[in-house]
Design an enzyme around this catalytic site. Structure first.
Site, mmCIF file in Angstrom:
data_model
loop_
_atom_site.group_PDB
_atom_site.id
_atom_site.type_symbol
_atom_site.label_atom_id
_atom_site.label_comp_id
_atom_site.label_asym_id
_atom_site.label_seq_id
_atom_site.Cartn_x
_atom_site.Cartn_y
_atom_site.Cartn_z
ATOM 1 C CB THR A 1 24.018 -16.775 -93.391
ATOM 2 O OG1 THR A 1 23.932 -18.209 -93.473
ATOM 3 C CG2 THR A 1 23.128 -16.138 -94.438
ATOM 4 C CD GLU A 2 24.320 -19.788 -89.370
ATOM 5 O OE1 GLU A 2 24.816 -20.790 -88.801
ATOM 6 O OE2 GLU A 2 23.104 -19.537 -89.361
ATOM 7 C CG LEU A 3 33.066 -18.563 -94.067
ATOM 8 C CD1 LEU A 3 32.821 -19.770 -94.967
ATOM 9 C CD2 LEU A 3 33.781 -17.464 -94.842
#
Length: 625
Positions: free
Chosen positions: A461-463
């Protein structure tokens, strides 16, 4: 000589006007030189004198509210014309809670409590320009706790921005600014001729801008994952908007979807930035993922001290308002970071301690607290989400849950509580640089396999991946960032249970700008990691391997004595049995057979059986009696 005069007289009036206007030097106004309302102070720090408002819990939604929160300036211009308003500001450590103020809607003395008299400049924490050669335009990539410039006439911080017109014969004008949130420092204001391009160095020196626009790179092409069976999305905020459609085919709002951003004042909703993200997704047909409904940070301050029953009522109203305004949400991160940041004042999780007024929400007990499961507050949140969003994929989201197996097992325990109640549809796994650096990808992949045993799709989700070296001071290092992208990204992208990846920013203005995590520069040029990433995603053929085998069954189920058969397999290679906390209890090797026999010596209860076949991995639940 006469011919030259005639040529001048024959010039169009508009060109003459612009020529004269362009001669108007920028007007610099030190912020502390105005008439300060009683709530403003003017400290000096490291040689910079600035203005800031005294701390207060009172924030009017659309206006300063009182004369004490206003600063008045008398500004004399060198000539008539239209001017843009620039400001040199610094956002405090509280970021989104320190990043807004008002400026007058045109010249003149304004009514403190009249919304129409003021322009809101909000969401300033991750925008702005600080490098000397940067042209100060609409967004930029400034961070908190650094001095940076903004062109307020080109940046929509919640309301449509304006420029300022100075008429001939009235060159001295009254101008006002107003306080909104404390924690915002203002050093100086500059009025620069509209149509000219001012760099940070120009504004610092009060020097004239250029009429020549900066040369910038223009990306072209379709989103990287066009035509792929999984999406590659981006976080959506003002700094990340440029050329979004050339790279990404899924949209997640960065700060705009957090409750504290939408309803910082009770019953006053600011949907502007969230509307923008949702509209893009609808217009382009991209999945829209709402981030986030429940969290232990960036929540409204006003909810912290309400009675629990009233808090629960407000949570219901928040869910209902989102559902009504955005009927076509593809995914929702219902609860964010449950293992790290409880919505509870005094919580000492990894993001704690949550002190009063920090934005933790403090509604943990209103949702049921730990309860009998240890995670009743999470279960209640998902029950409400299922009620208000019956057609939306509900996700849980957290960080550092795939880096270390003990964290994976804890997270899986929460997921299985939700799975058992049919409340969760996908598992969000953040992928920040501090989670992957120096962690072997084999370890992370093994933990992704463990999370996949819950039978739900996984989403990164938050790379983000940093791009600076260890020099003093740290310097951008394209080669280092590229090598880390090549190490990390393929293992995530090609994992059979991962159905999508969202980059948490790609341009300056990225929350890890200081760590060089952006992959496109401020002039739109692509760093080496982005060049590689485009080619890799577009050319990599994702195998059908990894699809669940719909024909695979466990028989009998329930297994009265722990003895059962795995049937309908396709070259079964191994069978793994886990408890609901993700602990591996037994592994059975199978020599590529369609049927396998398993004998368990386990107490009664529910277990997860993972069947490894040649074409992929299938998960099934087993009840032992």
């Amino acid at each position: 000589m006469l011919l030259k005069k005639l040529r001048f007289l024959l010039l169009p009036c508009s060109l003459i006007a612009f020529s004269l206007q362009a001669q108007n030097a920028p007007v610099v106004q030190q912020a502390e030189t105005g008439t300060l309302g009683a709530d403003w102070t003017s400290p000096t720090q490291t040689g910079v004198q600035y203005v800031t408002v005294v701390p207060t819990a009172t924030i009017n939604a659309q206006n300063p509210g009182t004369a004490a929160r206003i600063i008045t300036y008398s500004v004399t211009f060198p000539g008539p014309g239209t001017y843009d308003l620039y400001a040199r500001i610094r956002v405090g450590a509280a970021a989104a809670n320190d990043d807004s103020f008002y400026y007058g809607n045109g010249f003149g003395t304004k009514l403190p409590a009249d919304d129409t008299n003021w322009i809101t400049a909000n969401q300033l924490s991750n925008v702005g320009y600080s490098n000397a050669t940067e042209v100060v335009a609409g967004a930029g990539g400034g961070q908190q706790q650094v001095w940076k410039w903004l062109n307020l006439s080109a940046f929509n911080g919640g309301e449509t921005p304006i420029s300022f017109t100075v008429p001939a014969g009235n060159l001295t004008q009254t101008f006002q600014i107003g306080a909104r949130e404390d924690g915002l420092d203002i050093d100086k204001l500059v009025f620069g001729t509209t149509g000219l391009y001012f760099t940070v160095a120009n504004l610092d020196a009060g020097a004239q801008g250029s009429s020549t626009p900066p040369t910038v790179f223009t990306p072209t092409g379709l989103p990287m994952a066009t035509g792929k069976p999984k999406y590659l999305g981006g976080v959506y905020s003002n700094p990340q908007k440029p050329f979004f459609n050339n790279y990404f085919n899924q949209v997640t709002p960065e700060n705009a979807g957090k409750w504290g951003s939408v309803e910082s004042t009770r019953n006053v909703m600011n949907w502007t930035e969230l509307d923008s993200a949702y509209a893009l997704a609808q217009r382009k047909g991209y999945p829209f993922k709402m981030h986030t409904l429940i969290w232990g940070a960036q929540q409204p301050i006003w909810i912290e001290n309400l009675p629990a029953s009233e808090q629960l009522m407000e949570i219901n109203e928040w869910f209902a308002a989102v559902a009504q305004r955005y009927p076509n949400i593809a995914q929702i991160e219902v609860v964010n970071e449950p293992t790290n940041d409880l919505p509870l004042n005094g919580s000492t999780g990894n993001n704690g301690p949550n002190t009063p007024g920090s934005g933790a929400g403090n509604y943990y007990n209103a949702l049921g607290g730990a309860g009998t499961t240890g995670w009743d507050w999470v279960i209640t949140s998902f029950q409400l989400a299922r009620q208000y969003f019956p057609n939306t994929q509900l996700l849980i989201n957290d960080y550092s849950v795939a880096s270390y197996t003990v964290n994976t097992q804890r997270y899986l325990g929460i997921i299985n509580l939700l799975v058992a109640r049919n409340l969760v549809d996908g598992v969000g796994i953040q992928g920040h640089a501090f989670e992957t650096r120096n962690i072997p990808m084999a370890n992370i992949v093994a933990n992704l396999n463990l999370l996949a045993t819950a039978g739900k799709p996984l989403y990164i989700t938050e790379l983000d991946i940093d791009g600076v070296n260890n020099a003093t001071p740290p310097a951008l290092d394209d080669a280092l960032q590229l090598a880390e992208y090549q190490r990390v990204f393929p293992a995530l992208w090609e994992h059979p249970a991962v159905r999508g990846i969202t980059l948490w920013g790609y341009r300056p203005g990225h929350w890890r700008t200081a760590q060089g995590a952006y992959i496109a520069n401020g002039d739109n040029t692509e760093r080496s990691a982005l060049v590689w990433l485009k080619n890799y995603v577009r050319t990599t053929v994702l195998s059908a391997k990894g699809q669940q085998n719909a024909n695979l069954t466990l028989h009998p189920n329930p297994a009265a004595d722990g003895h059962f058969l795995v049937q309908g397999g396709q070259k079964i290679q191994a069978i793994k049995v886990f408890d609901l906390n993700g602990r591996l209890l037994k592994t059975v090797s199978v020599p590529n057979q369609p049927v396998a026999e398993v004998n368990l010596d386990l107490v009664s209860g529910m277990y997860l059986v993972q069947v490894v076949e040649a074409q992929g991995v299938t998960s099934r639940k087993l009840i032992v009696e």
